[in-house]
Enzyme design. Structure first.
Site, PDB file in Angstrom:
ATOM      1  N   THR A   1     -59.512  26.932 -23.256  1.00  0.00           N
ATOM      2  CA  THR A   1     -58.107  27.310 -23.047  1.00  0.00           C
ATOM      3  C   THR A   1     -57.266  26.820 -24.213  1.00  0.00           C
ATOM      4  O   THR A   1     -57.372  25.671 -24.639  1.00  0.00           O
ATOM      5  CB  THR A   1     -57.592  26.717 -21.715  1.00  0.00           C
ATOM      6  OG1 THR A   1     -58.460  27.180 -20.681  1.00  0.00           O
ATOM      7  CG2 THR A   1     -56.166  27.140 -21.428  1.00  0.00           C
TER       8      THR A   1
ATOM      9  N   CYS B   1     -59.023   8.270 -42.692  1.00  0.00           N
ATOM     10  CA  CYS B   1     -60.296   8.164 -41.976  1.00  0.00           C
ATOM     11  C   CYS B   1     -61.174   7.072 -42.552  1.00  0.00           C
ATOM     12  O   CYS B   1     -62.041   6.557 -41.880  1.00  0.00           O
ATOM     13  CB  CYS B   1     -61.057   9.472 -42.023  1.00  0.00           C
ATOM     14  SG  CYS B   1     -60.037  10.854 -42.359  1.00  0.00           S
TER      15      CYS B   1
ATOM     16  N   GLY C   1     -58.220  20.309 -38.459  1.00  0.00           N
ATOM     17  CA  GLY C   1     -58.901  20.649 -39.701  1.00  0.00           C
ATOM     18  C   GLY C   1     -60.385  20.316 -39.619  1.00  0.00           C
ATOM     19  O   GLY C   1     -61.242  21.068 -40.095  1.00  0.00           O
ATOM     20  N   THR C   2     -60.697  19.196 -39.002  1.00  0.00           N
ATOM     21  CA  THR C   2     -62.094  18.765 -38.873  1.00  0.00           C
ATOM     22  C   THR C   2     -62.920  19.817 -38.134  1.00  0.00           C
ATOM     23  O   THR C   2     -64.017  20.189 -38.573  1.00  0.00           O
ATOM     24  CB  THR C   2     -62.151  17.416 -38.106  1.00  0.00           C
ATOM     25  OG1 THR C   2     -61.434  16.452 -38.873  1.00  0.00           O
ATOM     26  CG2 THR C   2     -63.563  16.945 -37.894  1.00  0.00           C
TER      27      THR C   2
HETATM   28  N1  PLP Z   1     -59.507  17.855 -44.780  1.00  0.00           N
HETATM   29  C1  PLP Z   1     -58.638  17.126 -45.504  1.00  0.00           C
HETATM   30  C2  PLP Z   1     -58.533  17.357 -46.963  1.00  0.00           C
HETATM   31  C3  PLP Z   1     -57.830  16.174 -44.868  1.00  0.00           C
HETATM   32  O1  PLP Z   1     -56.975  15.457 -45.591  1.00  0.00           O
HETATM   33  C4  PLP Z   1     -57.963  15.985 -43.473  1.00  0.00           C
HETATM   34  C5  PLP Z   1     -57.184  14.944 -42.779  1.00  0.00           C
HETATM   35  O2  PLP Z   1     -56.899  13.887 -43.309  1.00  0.00           O
HETATM   36  C6  PLP Z   1     -58.880  16.779 -42.770  1.00  0.00           C
HETATM   37  C7  PLP Z   1     -59.633  17.698 -43.457  1.00  0.00           C
HETATM   38  C8  PLP Z   1     -59.058  16.624 -41.288  1.00  0.00           C
HETATM   39  O3  PLP Z   1     -57.982  17.192 -40.608  1.00  0.00           O
HETATM   40  P1  PLP Z   1     -57.672  16.769 -39.083  1.00  0.00           P
HETATM   41  O4  PLP Z   1     -57.002  15.452 -39.122  1.00  0.00           O
HETATM   42  O5  PLP Z   1     -56.779  17.858 -38.572  1.00  0.00           O
HETATM   43  O6  PLP Z   1     -58.967  16.747 -38.365  1.00  0.00           O
END
Ligand code: PLP
Length: 391
Positions: free
Chosen positions: A238, A328, A71-72
């Site tokens: 990849t 985080c 997601g990041t």
């Molecule tokens: N966005 C939200 C709302 C999240 O809760 C998180 C993860 O806690 C992320 C982004 C980041 O996702 P990832 O852990 O896959 O990098």
């Protein structure tokens, strides 16, 4: 000791079926999807099948799905490329966003001089859409709106269909961080005119290290990782074939059981709110998290009526894995921005937030164990200030 896991907003345990699908892929389909021989092409087919599956779920075309590492990465790519390649000069966002969004925005502000406007939420954590509209009307600059669908700390939901429609009316691009809602809710992007969205497989019992970005066709967005033609040259490197297969299997399971899972988690969440209210005098719930309609069923954000920075550790020692806020920032000494927005100064000084997050695997007994542990821990605290001013 068998751990009780109540930190599903941070990550979820992998389903057995996901592990099996991934192991079989790693064993049998090790070819590089860019290779033209049959081993490579078999791996490529696996990826394209998942891309089609994701596209069907979101009611979009497969070309609009770009696999990433998480997601990041998806959020970084969307925000940074919007500025660098689409000419975005202004970003409207809110202080509730995940750090991967807020820090990408700040990066664009400091390196590219982008103007940033924040919509401050009310004490319930709601984003005022009238304020959004005023901001949209206040400037001619090319604008990106970035507002998350569900907040990862308090679970508040934002009406992304309304936001997307406002953005369309006023010619702005709209990105929504949908990491906490993908595969948990039905999302129809043929009906919601969002331009960009993000997903992370480990939030719905898939593996870590794989996700995707939804990028609306013809938006012109480009990648930020270069060096290969993979993912239509939008994300070189990849592909994580086994990870993508795992994401597909996890999505398949989530969609097949969505109704049952939703009902189960709604019941667990309201049971948790009742049980904790009964066992922990003075407990409160943050944002809209105790409301079933305006909040994601996976998250219940509680506020204990005493200051106890060691609460996570104490619960861990009692066999309960849980976070105070987002994973985080849970190691950080500073309070999270989200809590600063929804708590009063008094609450920040005298209370302790606790994020309880569920999955379909959470049982009532897990909640009973948490309530008993909190009751025991709370008994050691004299609630000195019963007049804490709540927002
Ligand atoms: N966005 C939200 C709302 C999240 O809760 C998180 C993860 O806690 C992320 C982004 C980041 O996702 P990832 O852990 O896959 O990098």
């Amino acid at each position: 000791m068998n751990k009780i896991y109540l930190d599903n907003a941070a990550t979820t345990p992998l389903s057995e079926e996901v592990i099996d699908a991934m192991v079989s892929t790693m064993r049998m389909n090790f070819g590089n999807p860019s290779s033209t021989h049959s081993l490579g092409q078999e791996a490529k087919i696996l990826i394209e099948n998942v891309r089609r599956q994701v596209a069907d779920y979101l009611h979009v075309t497969p070309a609009e799905i770009i696999f990433t590492s998480c997601g990041t990465e998806s959020n970084n790519m969307i925000i940074k490329s919007s500025v660098e390649h689409l000419g975005v000069e202004r970003i409207i966002s809110s202080p509730l966003e995940h750090k991967c969004v807020s820090e990408s925005i700040l990066d664009m502000k400091s390196r590219k001089g982008v103007e940033v406007n924040y919509i401050r939420p009310n004490q319930k954590g709601d984003i005022d859409l009238e304020k959004l509209e005023q901001l949209l009307m206040a400037s001619e600059k090319k604008t990106l709106v970035s507002l998350m669908h569900a907040n990862n700390e308090i679970g508040n939901l934002t009406d992304i269909k309304k936001v997307a429609e406002l953005c369309k009316i006023h010619g702005a691009l709209f990105h929504s961080d949908t990491v906490q809602t993908m595969a948990h809710m039905n999302l129809d992007f043929s009906d919601i005119p969002v331009d960009f969205a993000s997903c992370s497989a480990h939030k719905f019992h898939g593996p870590k290290g794989v996700g995707f970005a939804f990028i609306r066709k013809a938006s012109g967005l480009k990648g930020i990782i270069t060096g290969g033609p993979q993912e239509r040259s939008l994300r070189a490197g990849t592909e994580n074939v086994a990870g993508i297969v795992g994401l597909g299997k996890a999505l398949e399971l989530s969609l097949a059981h969505m109704e049952d899972y939703t009902r189960h988690m709604q019941q667990i969440k309201s049971y948790a709110a009742e049980k904790l209210t009964a066992e922990v005098p003075g407990i409160k719930f943050n944002g809209r998290s105790a409301e079933m309609d305006n909040s994601l069923y996976t998250v219940l954000s509680a506020l204990l009526p005493y200051k106890n920075p060691l609460i996570g550790l104490q619960l861990d020692m009692k066999g309960i894995a849980i976070s105070q806020g987002s994973a985080c920032s849970s190691g950080a000494s500073k309070p999270s921005m989200v809590m600063m927005m929804v708590l009063s100064e008094d609450e920040m000084d005298h209370c302790t937030p606790l994020r309880i997050s569920f999955s379909h695997m959470t049982a009532k007994e897990d909640i009973d164990a948490l309530a008993a542990a909190l009751k025991e821990i709370s008994a050691d605290f004299i609630i000195e200030n019963t007049n804490v001013e709540h927002r």
